[in-house]
Write a protein that holds these residues in place. Structure first.
Motif, PDB file in Angstrom:
ATOM      1  N   SER A 175      -9.003 -11.182  -6.307  1.00 43.85           N
ATOM      2  CA  SER A 175      -9.591 -12.491  -5.598  1.00 43.85           C
ATOM      3  C   SER A 175      -9.406 -13.816  -6.280  1.00 43.85           C
ATOM      4  O   SER A 175      -9.845 -14.696  -5.769  1.00 43.85           O
ATOM      5  CB  SER A 175     -11.137 -11.867  -5.694  1.00 43.85           C
TER       6      SER A 175
ATOM      7  N   GLN B  99       0.708  -1.079  -0.010  1.00 44.86           N
ATOM      8  CA  GLN B  99      -0.065  -0.083   0.059  1.00 44.86           C
ATOM      9  C   GLN B  99       0.834   1.033   0.118  1.00 44.86           C
ATOM     10  O   GLN B  99       0.537   2.505  -0.494  1.00 44.86           O
ATOM     11  CB  GLN B  99      -0.894  -0.024   1.318  1.00 44.86           C
TER      12      GLN B  99
ATOM     13  N   LYS C 235      -5.149  -3.512  -5.343  1.00 44.85           N
ATOM     14  CA  LYS C 235      -3.955  -3.472  -4.601  1.00 44.85           C
ATOM     15  C   LYS C 235      -2.941  -4.251  -5.225  1.00 44.85           C
ATOM     16  O   LYS C 235      -1.671  -3.754  -4.886  1.00 44.85           O
ATOM     17  CB  LYS C 235      -4.378  -3.923  -2.935  1.00 44.85           C
ATOM     18  N   ASP C 236      -3.010  -5.254  -5.949  1.00 48.96           N
ATOM     19  CA  ASP C 236      -1.947  -5.993  -6.626  1.00 48.96           C
ATOM     20  C   ASP C 236      -1.478  -5.600  -8.005  1.00 48.96           C
ATOM     21  O   ASP C 236      -0.620  -6.016  -8.734  1.00 48.96           O
ATOM     22  CB  ASP C 236      -2.117  -7.310  -6.767  1.00 48.96           C
TER      23      ASP C 236
ATOM     24  N   ARG D 251      -6.333   2.209  -3.933  1.00 51.17           N
ATOM     25  CA  ARG D 251      -6.157   1.598  -2.508  1.00 51.17           C
ATOM     26  C   ARG D 251      -7.173   0.482  -2.428  1.00 51.17           C
ATOM     27  O   ARG D 251      -7.010  -0.321  -1.502  1.00 51.17           O
ATOM     28  CB  ARG D 251      -6.410   2.631  -1.313  1.00 51.17           C
ATOM     29  N   GLN D 252      -8.199   0.457  -3.160  1.00 46.30           N
ATOM     30  CA  GLN D 252      -9.382  -0.758  -3.118  1.00 46.30           C
ATOM     31  C   GLN D 252      -8.553  -2.171  -3.035  1.00 46.30           C
ATOM     32  O   GLN D 252      -7.664  -2.251  -3.782  1.00 46.30           O
ATOM     33  CB  GLN D 252     -10.190  -0.474  -4.170  1.00 46.30           C
ATOM     34  N   ASP D 253      -9.185  -2.988  -2.550  1.00 54.22           N
ATOM     35  CA  ASP D 253      -8.752  -4.308  -2.598  1.00 54.22           C
ATOM     36  C   ASP D 253      -8.502  -4.782  -4.086  1.00 54.22           C
ATOM     37  O   ASP D 253      -7.491  -5.542  -4.418  1.00 54.22           O
ATOM     38  CB  ASP D 253      -9.565  -5.238  -1.879  1.00 54.22           C
TER      39      ASP D 253
END
Lengths: 471, 171
Positions: free
Chosen positions: B169, A35, A100-101, A95-97
C-alpha cells in the motif's frame, strides 16, 4: 561423471529447478495475474514430493561430498511431504492484498531452505553439512520477519538470525577441533582417535545442533521466535527445521560418533530429562497458543532424544517413525491455528472457548492432532511414544522411562486444556463460524489421514525398520 | 625463541586484544574499527604460513569489504554518539565466570592433546591450484559446496529483498 550419476542427486536437482522456475515465472508474469503463482507453487511442491518417491539409484558423488541411500531418501521424502502441506496451508494466507507483491518470495525462500535440508541430510563432508545447515536457517530467518511491519515479526527474525549465527559459530568451533584432532573432514573416512579433545569437539558440535532442535538448555530463543513469526513459518521451524536436525543428528551420532557412544548417551540422558520436563512445565502456563505449541514442541524434542539414546537400529526406527507422526500431528495443529488466526485474528486459549459450537470440523481436527501429540490410543502418536518407550526400556534405563511417563501425563493435562476450551467451556461470543479454503482443507485431510494411517497401518513401521537395519 | 615465534605471538596478542575490545566496547562504531584490526591480524597469520592468496582474500573481502559495509550500516541506522546500555553487574559477573570456566576447560584440553604434525608434502597454493581444487569433482574437489554456496547467496539476496520491501500500500 555422467548425467545418470548426477540423477542420484535428484531430490536437490528438482528443487533447484523449482526455484529457478519460480524465479522465471515471477519475472515473466504480468502484475495482474500474480495470484496464479500460489497455484504454481503448490503444483511444484506436489511434483517435487512425487518425484522424490520414484525409485532411484543411490551412492556417493563428488568424491564423497554427497552420499545418499534409501534411508536418507525416506527422510527427505518425509520432509518434502511436510513442506508440501505447509505450502497448502499458506496459499490462502498469501492471497491477502498485504502480501500479494511478495508471495513468490515466500515460496522461493521455502524451497531454498528445503534444498538446504536435503543437502544437510545427504552430507558426506563436514563442509556440506555446515552449508546445508546454514541454507536451512537463513531463508527461514528472512521468512520469520515476513510481516516486517509487525514489530513482533521483525523481532522474531532478528532473534532467529542472531541465535542461529551464535549456534553456528559454536558448531564450527567444534568441527575445527574435531578436524585438528583427526585430520579428516569426509564422513566416509572420518575416524575418531582416542583422545580427550574429541569429547570437547563433540560437546561443541552437539551444542550447535541442539540449538536447532531447541533442546534445553539451548531452547531460549524458541518461544519468542515461534510467537512472532507468521504461523506457517512457525510450523516450518517446528516441523521441518527440527525434523531435519534430528535426522542428521541421528545419522552423525550413529556413524561418526559411534566410538564415543557412552559419552553421548550420558549427554542425551541429561538433556532428554531437562527438555521433557522444562518444556512441559512451561507449556502449562501458556495462554498464547503459538507459545503453547512452541513449548510442546520442545517437550517433544525431549521424547525424540529417548529413541536416539537406544543407539541401535531399533532406536533409529523409533526416532524416524516418531518424526513422521510428529510432522502430521503438529502440522494439523498449526493448520487449525493458521486458518482460525487468518479468519478471526485470534490466537489465545480463551478465544478458543466454544469453538466446537461454531466450527465443529476444525475443532475435531485440532482435537485429533492434540491427542496424537499427547499419545492417546488409538492415534498414531500413541504408537510413536510407545515405541520410543520400548527403545528406552530395552536399554534398561528405567528411571528415564519413569520420568518420560510422568511427563506424558503432564503433557496430557495441558493438551486436554485446549480440548476442554474448545468443547466444554462456554463462551458468549465465540469465533464466528467460517469456511476454510480448499487447499487448507486438503492439507488438514492429509494430516488427519496421516495421523490415523501411520498408527494403524503397520507396514509403515516395518518399512522404516527394514531401512534402518540395512543402513 | 625463533623470530617467527615472536612474530606469531605478537600478532596473536594484537588479535586477542582487539577482539576483546570489539566485543566489550560500548560504542558500536569503535567496535567495528576494532574488528577491522582483528581481521587484519588474521590476514597477517595467513601471510606467515605463506598462504598469500588467502591472506589477500582476507584483506580484500573482510578488512576491505565487510568492515566498510558494517560501518556504512552503522552510520545509516544509528546515532554516532549513541552508547550501548551498561549491562547489570550481576550479569557481567555470571558471564565472566562462565566464559572463564569454558576458556580454561578448552585451553586445558587442547594443551593436553598431542597434535600430530602432518607428514604430507607441502603443496604450493597457487591460484591455478586453488582453482582446480575449487572446481574439481573428484576426491578433494569442492565444486559441490561451491555451487551450494551460490544457492545460499541467492536465497540470502531474496531474503534481504523480503525484509527490505515496502508494504504494497505504500508504493
Amino acid at each position: 561423471m555422467s548425467l545418470n550419476e548426477l540423477m542420484i542427486m535428484r531430490h536437490e536437482l528438482v528443487l533447484v529447478a523449482a526455484v529457478l522456475a519460480l524465479l522465471i515465472i515471477e519475472i515473466g508474469m504480468p502484475e495482474e495475474r500474480k495470484q496464479k503463482i500460489n497455484v504454481f507453487a503448490a503444483i511444484i511442491a506436489a511434483t517435487v514430493t512425487i518425484i522424490g518417491f520414484l525409485p532411484a539409484d543411490t551412492g556417493m558423488l563428488f568424491g564423497g561430498m554427497y552420499s545418499t541411500d534409501p534411508l536418507r531418501m525416506l527422510m527427505k521424502n518425509i520432509l518434502n511431504i511436510g513442506v508440501f502441506l505447509i505450502i497448502l496451508q499458506s496459499v490462502n494466507w498469501l492471497r491477502q492484498d498485504l502480501y500479494k507483491d511478495r508471495s513468490s518470495e515466500f515460496y522461493l525462500l521455502t524451497f531454498s531452505s528445503l534444498i538446504g535440508v536435503s543437502y544437510m541430510i545427504s552430507a558426506g563432508h563436514f563442509l556440506m553439512f555446515y552449508l546445508g545447515l546454514e541454507l536451512t536457517t537463513i531463508p527461514i530467518a528472512a521468512l520469520a520477519s515476513y510481516e516486517q511491519f509487525k514489530s513482533k515479526s521483525a523481532e522474531a527474525g532478528i532473534k532467529l538470525i542472531l541465535s542461529s549465527a551464535f549456534s553456528s559459530a559454536i558448531l564450527l568451533f567444534g568441527i575445527s577441533i574435531l578436524y585438528a584432532a583427526n585430520g579428516d573432514l569426509y564422513f566416509e573416512s572420518f575416524q575418531l582417535s582416542d583422545s580427550l579433545i574429541n569429547v570437547l569437539g563433540f560437546i561443541f558440535f552437539f551444542s550447535g545442533l541442539a540449538f536447532k532442535i531447541s533442546v534445553v538448555p539451548f531452547h531460549l530463543w524458541t518461544a519468542d521466535v515461534y510467537e512472532g513469526s507468521p504461523t506457517n513459518v512457525t510450523s516450518y521451524l517446528s516441523v521441518i527445521s527440527k525434523g531435519s536436525s534430528v535426522f542428521i543428528l541421528t545419522i552423525v551420532l550413529f556413524t561418526l560418533f559411534r566410538v564415543i557412544q557412552p559419552l553421548w548417551e550420558d549427554v542425551l540422558y541429561a538433556t532428554a530429562i531437562l527438555t521433557m520436563t522444562i518444556g512441559n512445565l512451561f507449556a502449562i502456563r501458556q495462554q498464547n497458543l503459538k507459545r503453547f505449541l512452541a513449548f510442546s514442541s520442545i517437550a517433544q524434542a525431549g521424547f525424540i532424544m529417548l529413541g536416539i539414546i537406544n543407539g541401535t537400529s531399533l532406536g533409529m526406527t523409533t526416532v524416524i517413525y516418531f518424526v513422521v507422526i510428529y510432522v502430521f500431528s503438529n502440522l494439523a495443529a498449526f493448520g487449525v491455528l493458521q486458518t482460525v488466526g487468518h479468519a478471526s485474528g485470534k490466537l489465545t486459549m480463551d478465544d478458543y472457548n466454544g469453538l466446537y459450537k461454531t466450527n465443529p470440523q476444525l475443532s475435531l481436527v485440532m482435537m485429533l492432532a492434540l491427542f496424537s501429540l499427547a499419545g492417546i490410543p488409538p492415534l498414531a502418536g500413541f504408537f510413536g511414544k510407545f515405541f520410543l518407550f520400548t527403545a528406552v526400556a530395552e536399554k534398561g534405563y528405567y528411571t528415564l522411562l519413569l520420568i518420560a511417563v510422568v511427563n506424558t501425563v503432564i503433557s496430557l493435562y495441558y493438551y486436554l486444556l485446549v480440548v476442554k476450551a474448545m468443547f466444554i467451556n462456554a463462551n458468549e461470543n465465540p469465533i464466528a463460524s467460517f469456511k476454510s479454503d480448499y487447499s487448507m482443507r486438503i492439507s488438514l485431510v492429509i494430516c488427519v489421514a496421516g495421523i490415523l494411517i501411520t498408527g494403524f497401518y503397520s507396514p509403515v513401521f516395518e518399512y522404516i525398520k527394514y531401512l534402518c537395519e540395512t543402513f | 625463541m625463533a623470530t617467527s615465534a615472536i612474530i606469531f605471538y605478537t600478532i596473536a596478542g594484537v588479535m586477542i586484544i582487539f577482539s576483546l575490545l570489539a566485543v566489550t566496547s560500548r560504542r558500536i562504531l569503535r567496535a567495528a574499527v576494532y574488528l577491522l584490526f582483528a581481521l587484519a591480524g588474521t590476514a597477517a597469520l595467513y601471510f606467515m604460513i605463506d598462504y598469500q592468496f588467502l591472506a589477500a582474500v582476507q584483506l580484500i573481502v573482510y578488512a576491505g569489504g565487510i568492515v566498510v559495509l558494517i560501518i556504512f550500516s552503522i552510520l545509516l541506522t544509528t546515532h554516532i554518539n549513541e552508547k550501548l546500555e551498561k549491562p547489570a553487574p550481576g550479569k557481567v559477573f555470571i558471564t565472566a565466570v562462565l566464559t572463564l570456566g569454558g576458556f580454561v576447560l578448552t585451553v586445558y584440553t587442547l594443551s593436553q592433546h598431542n597434535f600430530i604434525v602432518s607428514d604430507l608434502p607441502q603443496t604450493e597454493a597457487t591460484v591455478s591450484h586453488i582453482g582446480e581444487k575449487l572446481l574439481g569433482y573428484g576426491e578433494g574437489g569442492y565444486v559441490l559446496p561451491f555451487e551450494v554456496i551460490s544457492i545460499l547467496l541467492l536465497a540470502a539476496m531474496i531474503g534481504a529483498i523480503v525484509i527490505a520491501k515496502r508494504k504494497a500500500s505504500d508504493s
